[in-house]
Design an enzyme around this catalytic site. Structure first.
Site, short mmCIF file in Angstrom:
data_model
loop_
_atom_site.label_atom_id
_atom_site.label_comp_id
_atom_site.label_asym_id
_atom_site.label_seq_id
_atom_site.Cartn_x
_atom_site.Cartn_y
_atom_site.Cartn_z
N HIS A 188 -6.61 -5.48 2.48
CA HIS A 188 -5.59 -4.94 3.06
C HIS A 188 -4.98 -6.08 4.12
O HIS A 188 -5.77 -6.47 4.95
CB HIS A 188 -5.91 -3.71 3.79
N HIS A 219 -10.37 -5.41 -3.05
CA HIS A 219 -9.03 -5.63 -2.64
C HIS A 219 -9.17 -5.83 -0.94
O HIS A 219 -10.20 -5.71 -0.45
CB HIS A 219 -8.05 -4.45 -2.77
N ASP A 228 0.85 -1.15 0.02
CA ASP A 228 -0.05 0.19 -0.12
C ASP A 228 0.80 1.05 0.04
O ASP A 228 1.96 1.26 0.75
CB ASP A 228 -1.01 -0.01 1.29
N ILE A 229 0.73 2.17 -0.77
CA ILE A 229 1.52 3.37 -0.93
C ILE A 229 1.36 4.23 0.30
O ILE A 229 2.23 5.10 0.31
CB ILE A 229 1.02 4.11 -2.23
P1 AMP Z 1 -9.86 1.60 0.35
O1 AMP Z 1 -10.34 1.68 -1.07
O2 AMP Z 1 -10.60 2.32 1.22
O3 AMP Z 1 -9.75 0.26 1.05
O4 AMP Z 1 -8.32 1.92 0.27
C1 AMP Z 1 -7.51 1.90 -0.83
C2 AMP Z 1 -6.05 1.80 -0.70
O5 AMP Z 1 -5.36 1.84 -1.81
C3 AMP Z 1 -5.61 2.91 0.28
O6 AMP Z 1 -4.86 2.43 1.40
C4 AMP Z 1 -4.42 3.69 -0.61
O7 AMP Z 1 -3.22 4.07 0.21
C5 AMP Z 1 -3.92 2.30 -1.48
N1 AMP Z 1 -3.58 3.10 -2.85
C6 AMP Z 1 -4.15 3.97 -3.64
N2 AMP Z 1 -3.50 4.09 -4.59
C7 AMP Z 1 -2.43 3.28 -4.54
C8 AMP Z 1 -1.19 3.05 -5.08
N3 AMP Z 1 -1.01 3.59 -6.54
N4 AMP Z 1 -0.23 2.03 -4.94
C9 AMP Z 1 -0.70 1.34 -3.76
N5 AMP Z 1 -1.71 1.54 -3.01
C10 AMP Z 1 -2.51 2.70 -3.41
#
Ligand code: AMP
Length: 132
Positions: free
Chosen positions: A95, A93, A29-30
């Site tokens: 986490h 996705h 995760d970024i």
């Molecule tokens: P959620 O949709 O609420 O489960 O969160 C989406 C997750 O994706 C967040 O924790 C972001 O930090 C992560 N995220 C968004 N863009 C990227 C990326 N380009 N690379 C890695 N993680 C990402």
């Protein structure tokens, strides 16, 4: 329009990749909430995780299990937790969040401030432990 995760899957934007199969990918995760916070993503672009077909939902959890085993082995948290929220990126996705101590803040609004150098290092040590 493709989701940001589909762009990662296609290699159009970079990621710290941990594992990949024909159907799934896992990457850091970024904005990690803990060191080694990883996203497990089915390549099929579906917004809501519970709209995935049963077999793909099951395979996503099995893929997550493999990645969690690699986190447990390499980073040695107490255990690895899972969170599903999906409010930010409309592409299903999971986490995976290493829990290093009791009472650790596992809110997705938390920030761990991991340097890019450390992100690279984590991706290397965790990906090495993923069993195919
Ligand atoms: P959620 O949709 O609420 O489960 O969160 C989406 C997750 O994706 C967040 O924790 C972001 O930090 C992560 N995220 C968004 N863009 C990227 C990326 N380009 N690379 C890695 N993680 C990402």
């Amino acid at each position: 329009m493709s989701t940001i995760f589909t762009k990662i899957i296609r290699g159009e934007i970079p990621c710290h990749k941990i594992a990949e199969s024909e159907t799934h990918i896992a990457f850091l995760d970024i904005n990690p909430i803990a060191e080694g916070h990883i996203l497990v993503v089915p390549k099929q672009e579906t917004d809501y995780i519970f709209d995935l077909p049963d077999n793909l939902l099951g395979d996503t959890m099995v893929f997550a299990k493999k990645v969690a085993a690699a986190i447990d082995k390499s980073l040695k948290p107490i255990r690895t937790g899972i969170i599903v929220e999906g409010l930010e990126v409309p592409h299903a996705h999971i986490h995976l969040v290493p829990i290093y101590r009791e009472g650790q803040d596992v809110s997705l609004r938390n920030k761990a401030n991991v340097s890019d150098e450390r992100m690279k290092e984590i991706a290397k040590i965790v990906s090495k432990e993923v069993k195919q």
